[in-house]
Design a protein around this motif. Structure first.
Motif, PDB file in Angstrom:
ATOM      1  N   PRO A  65      45.434  -0.846  40.623  1.00 56.02           N
ATOM      2  CA  PRO A  65      44.152  -0.707  39.913  1.00 56.02           C
ATOM      3  C   PRO A  65      43.112   0.069  40.730  1.00 56.02           C
ATOM      4  N   SER A  66      43.070  -0.155  42.036  1.00 52.46           N
ATOM      5  CA  SER A  66      42.118   0.573  42.880  1.00 52.46           C
ATOM      6  C   SER A  66      42.492   2.046  42.978  1.00 52.46           C
ATOM      7  N   ALA A  67      43.799   2.335  43.023  1.00 53.40           N
ATOM      8  CA  ALA A  67      44.245   3.728  43.081  1.00 53.40           C
ATOM      9  C   ALA A  67      43.902   4.465  41.794  1.00 53.40           C
ATOM     10  N   ILE A  68      44.098   3.805  40.663  1.00 57.44           N
ATOM     11  CA  ILE A  68      43.754   4.406  39.370  1.00 57.44           C
ATOM     12  C   ILE A  68      42.254   4.681  39.305  1.00 57.44           C
ATOM     13  N   ARG A  72      40.577   8.521  39.070  1.00 60.79           N
ATOM     14  CA  ARG A  72      39.750   8.824  37.891  1.00 60.79           C
ATOM     15  C   ARG A  72      38.314   9.147  38.298  1.00 60.79           C
ATOM     16  N   ALA A  73      37.903   8.657  39.479  1.00 62.64           N
ATOM     17  CA  ALA A  73      36.559   8.938  39.977  1.00 62.64           C
ATOM     18  C   ALA A  73      36.516  10.228  40.792  1.00 62.64           C
ATOM     19  N   MET A  78      45.976  13.211  44.060  1.00 63.65           N
ATOM     20  CA  MET A  78      47.246  12.605  43.670  1.00 63.65           C
ATOM     21  C   MET A  78      47.195  11.142  44.077  1.00 63.65           C
ATOM     22  N   ALA A  79      47.863  10.285  43.295  1.00 67.00           N
ATOM     23  CA  ALA A  79      47.894   8.860  43.618  1.00 67.00           C
ATOM     24  C   ALA A  79      49.266   8.276  43.339  1.00 67.00           C
ATOM     25  N   ASP A  96      44.776  12.791  30.526  1.00 64.06           N
ATOM     26  CA  ASP A  96      44.664  13.784  31.603  1.00 64.06           C
ATOM     27  C   ASP A  96      45.386  13.403  32.888  1.00 64.06           C
ATOM     28  N   LEU A  97      46.258  12.410  32.860  1.00 64.17           N
ATOM     29  CA  LEU A  97      47.012  12.018  34.044  1.00 64.17           C
ATOM     30  C   LEU A  97      48.497  12.237  33.800  1.00 64.17           C
TER      31      LEU A  97
END
Length: 333
Positions: A65-68, A72-73, A78-79, A96-97
């Motif tokens: 969740p933190s990576a997403i 997005r921010a 890349m994640a 867009d991902l």
């Protein structure tokens, strides 16, 4: 004519300036983990990214969740995230991902238990540690245990968090069984009274689901595609080197795991045979199977179906393999 030349020169300069910026790769661990996913950290340490001409900077967060949220921010290009999280976003309208590669598509999970739990059926009436309700380890392990004959309605699932925390809880007797990676299991200092209930091979055979993928925003794929390709090539190269000679992984990971004996690291490395993403980890059939499997879990019961093309771009790995060739040993492309 001069205006055209000047405009062209400016475009080249702007492109060069963009590519001079660090390529930020968001990872969900705070140090190189004892799983094949460590290739991302070690590719930085060993210069694989540099040799491909891309300046990769790792951004460390805790959990998908933190990576997403970070990507997005705009806090990374890349994640590395859980496939389930990406599919939920796409099903809810995110467009867009795109998943472009998977350096560790299937984490080497096993189920460990107290010696008193001799078979999966013995878990009836016992407690089982999970990350959270509906998490991937919960869903996967439920499938594995169900296939092994466990009455899941009779199992008490307890939310404990990360695999190392679950391992500590098992060792302390707070739960009767839990899922963890082979690395966490091997690194446990005291396994007295514990044993492997479902080994790594049996676990994956019961739930051959792609777990982690690397995603990029479409804008990054459009504007910095050469760097995305370079990252994919570097991860394939290092995965092939470790697959061919596991001692290279042991030597590279050892400085980050000083408390673990070399013999234990050798054992962990040997357990990764066949798990390295030597061809980029983006097999369309496996990805489709994984999507279909996830849609049968509780987290997806009310979500609309999605197509593979909505969340995966296979052209990055295809382009990398055109240059590197296909490794026939494992990881069918």
């Amino acid at each position: 004519m001069r205006n055209v030349v000047a405009a062209g020169a400016m475009l080249v300069a702007l492109t060069a300036a963009a590519e001079a910026q660090p390529f930020r790769l968001i990872v969900t661990h705070l140090e190189p983990p004892l799983v094949p996913n460590s290739v991302m950290d070690l590719a930085v340490e060993l210069g694989y990214f540099e040799r491909e001409g891309v300046d990769v900077e790792l951004v460390r967060v805790q959990q998908t969740p933190s990576a997403i949220a970070a990507i997005r921010a705009g806090e990374g290009e890349m994640a590395n995230v859980g496939l389930d999280a990406l599919l939920q976003l796409v099903a809810r309208g995110t467009t867009d991902l795109k998943a472009v590669t998977s350096p560790n598509k299937s984490l080497p999970f096993l189920i460990a238990a107290k010696d008193a739990i001799a078979t999966p059926e013995d878990l009836a009436g016992a407690s089982f540690g999970i990350g959270r309700p509906g998490s991937l380890d919960h869903s996967l392990s439920s499938s594995v245990l169900r296939a092994a004959g466990t009455d899941l309605d009779a199992v008490e699932f307890l939310t404990l968090g990360q695999p190392d925390v679950r391992g500590q809880a098992l060792a302390a007797g707070r739960v009767d069984a839990t899922t963890m990676s082979i690395g966490v299991w091997e690194a446990m200092p005291d396994k007295t009274g514990l044993h492997v209930l479902v080994d790594q091979a049996a676990y994956y055979a019961a739930a051959p689901v792609v777990n982690k993928i690397n995603i990029v925003p479409q804008a990054v794929l459009d504007e910095r595609r050469n760097e995305v390709l370079a990252v994919a090539r570097a991860l394939i190269r290092i995965s092939r080197d470790f697959a061919a000679d596991p001692s290279q992984w042991v030597e590279a990971i050892a400085p980050f795991q000083p408390a673990i004996e070399p013999a234990t690291l050798d054992s962990i490395a040997a357990s990764f045979a066949g798990s390295w993403s030597v061809n980029g980890g983006m097999n369309a059939d496996e990805l489709t199977f994984s999507q279909e499997w996830l849609y049968e879990t509780e987290d997806f019961k009310d979500l609309p179906a999605v197509e593979l093309s909505q969340w995966a771009d296979l052209t990055v790995v295809e382009a990398a393999l055109e240059e590197l060739g296909i490794d026939p040993a494992a990881d069918t492309p």
